[in-house]
Design a protein around this motif. Structure first.
Motif, PDB file in Angstrom:
ATOM      1  N   VAL A  67       0.831  -1.206   0.000  1.00 52.98           N
ATOM      2  CA  VAL A  67       0.000   0.000   0.000  1.00 52.98           C
ATOM      3  C   VAL A  67       0.872   1.266   0.000  1.00 52.98           C
ATOM      4  O   VAL A  67       2.002   1.252   0.483  1.00 52.98           O
ATOM      5  N   THR A  68       0.324   2.343  -0.549  1.00 59.67           N
ATOM      6  CA  THR A  68       1.106   3.584  -0.683  1.00 59.67           C
ATOM      7  C   THR A  68       0.273   4.828  -0.388  1.00 59.67           C
ATOM      8  O   THR A  68       0.385   5.844  -1.071  1.00 59.67           O
TER       9      THR A  68
ATOM     10  N   THR B 120       1.600   2.143   5.979  1.00 58.87           N
ATOM     11  CA  THR B 120       2.021   0.776   5.660  1.00 58.87           C
ATOM     12  C   THR B 120       0.897  -0.253   5.749  1.00 58.87           C
ATOM     13  O   THR B 120       1.036  -1.354   5.230  1.00 58.87           O
ATOM     14  N   TRP B 125      -3.736   3.135  -2.639  1.00 57.25           N
ATOM     15  CA  TRP B 125      -2.668   3.064  -3.643  1.00 57.25           C
ATOM     16  C   TRP B 125      -2.647   4.345  -4.449  1.00 57.25           C
ATOM     17  O   TRP B 125      -3.699   4.856  -4.821  1.00 57.25           O
ATOM     18  N   LYS B 126      -1.411   4.814  -4.731  1.00 58.15           N
ATOM     19  CA  LYS B 126      -1.243   6.049  -5.507  1.00 58.15           C
ATOM     20  C   LYS B 126      -0.702   5.737  -6.895  1.00 58.15           C
ATOM     21  O   LYS B 126       0.271   4.990  -7.029  1.00 58.15           O
ATOM     22  N   VAL B 137       2.870   4.086  -7.589  1.00 62.65           N
ATOM     23  CA  VAL B 137       3.935   4.411  -6.647  1.00 62.65           C
ATOM     24  C   VAL B 137       4.319   3.142  -5.887  1.00 62.65           C
ATOM     25  O   VAL B 137       3.461   2.341  -5.534  1.00 62.65           O
ATOM     26  N   GLU B 138       5.619   2.955  -5.673  1.00 57.79           N
ATOM     27  CA  GLU B 138       6.067   1.779  -4.926  1.00 57.79           C
ATOM     28  C   GLU B 138       6.256   2.110  -3.453  1.00 57.79           C
ATOM     29  O   GLU B 138       6.621   3.226  -3.102  1.00 57.79           O
ATOM     30  N   ALA B 139       5.995   1.106  -2.623  1.00 53.47           N
ATOM     31  CA  ALA B 139       6.141   1.291  -1.173  1.00 53.47           C
ATOM     32  C   ALA B 139       7.617   1.516  -0.834  1.00 53.47           C
ATOM     33  O   ALA B 139       8.513   1.019  -1.517  1.00 53.47           O
TER      34      ALA B 139
END
Lengths: 70, 152
Positions: A67-68, B120, B125-126, B137-139
């Motif tokens: 998740v982001t 977290t 999600w972006k 976008v990745e964590a």
């Protein structure tokens, strides 16, 4: 997975890991194989779980990347 | 303890959140606010905007559980979490975490923990618009490390 929804008929409850081996990505690789090279998170009935969790025949299962938000 | 958890496309107002928290938790002497905004660059690329997705139902419940965890650790009077979804431009507000407690120490810590867990654990999600197109976008492992530190 490149897919928003998929219905899988289970005859009996199974584990997340077993379910992941039944699902194929567009490139032919199973979700189980793919999760060795990338992080794939799983929710069963909207609760985060790991691969050993059980999936019932009526469960809603979601696979998604880390998740982001925020 | 007062709590309000909202996931919405619309912007939010810090003024209104402050008024709401004060009205709902009169004993609070410390109120801590965190607001996250859309940055105009990421990984050396110009970012023209963001698209934010969530998992309806699950995300709301996760935010509720995160506030539960903060309330278990600190004596809080109130907590407000607002997270926006949909299309956002650089500079737009994304997230608000507002916490009230008797004193500032608890408010600071609870606000930070809620944000670290949200980054977290909550299913958002972006996707960002960059000059070449779009990318998810990745964590960041640094975010994971911050969240894990609260469990030590």
């Amino acid at each position: 997975m490149g897919q928003s929804e998929l219905e899988i008929l289970l005859e009996a409850p199974t584990t997340v890991a077993a379910l992941k081996s039944m699902i194929k990505l567009p490139n032919g690789e199973t979700l189980n194989a793919a999760s060795r090279t990338q992080t794939i998170m799983t929710a069963v009935d909207q609760e985060m779980v790991d691969d050993s969790a059980m999936v019932s025949v009526t469960s809603e299962v979601a696979f998604f990347p880390p998740v982001t938000g925020g | 303890m007062y709590r309000s958890i909202l996931i919405q496309a619309d912007d939010f107002s810090l003024d209104r959140a402050l008024t709401e928290l004060k009205a709902q938790s009169g004993l609070a002497g410390g109120l801590c606010f965190f607001t996250g905004a859309v940055r105009n660059s990421n990984l050396d690329d110009a970012v023209g905007g963001l698209y934010l997705e969530h998992y309806p139902g699950m995300t709301e419940r996760q935010l509720d559980q995160i506030v539960d965890e903060a309330a278990r650790r600190w004596q809080l009077h109130g907590a407000i979490v607002v997270h926006r979804i949909g299309h956002l431009k650089p500079g737009d507000n994304i997230v608000l975490v507002a916490v009230s407690a008797s004193h500032r120490g608890e408010a600071f810590e609870a606000c930070e923990m809620i944000m670290d867990y949200l980054k977290t654990n909550a299913t958002f999600w972006k996707k960002e618009s960059i000059p070449d197109g779009h990318r998810w976008v990745e964590a960041r492992s640094s975010d994971q490390a911050k969240a894990t530190a609260w469990d030590a």
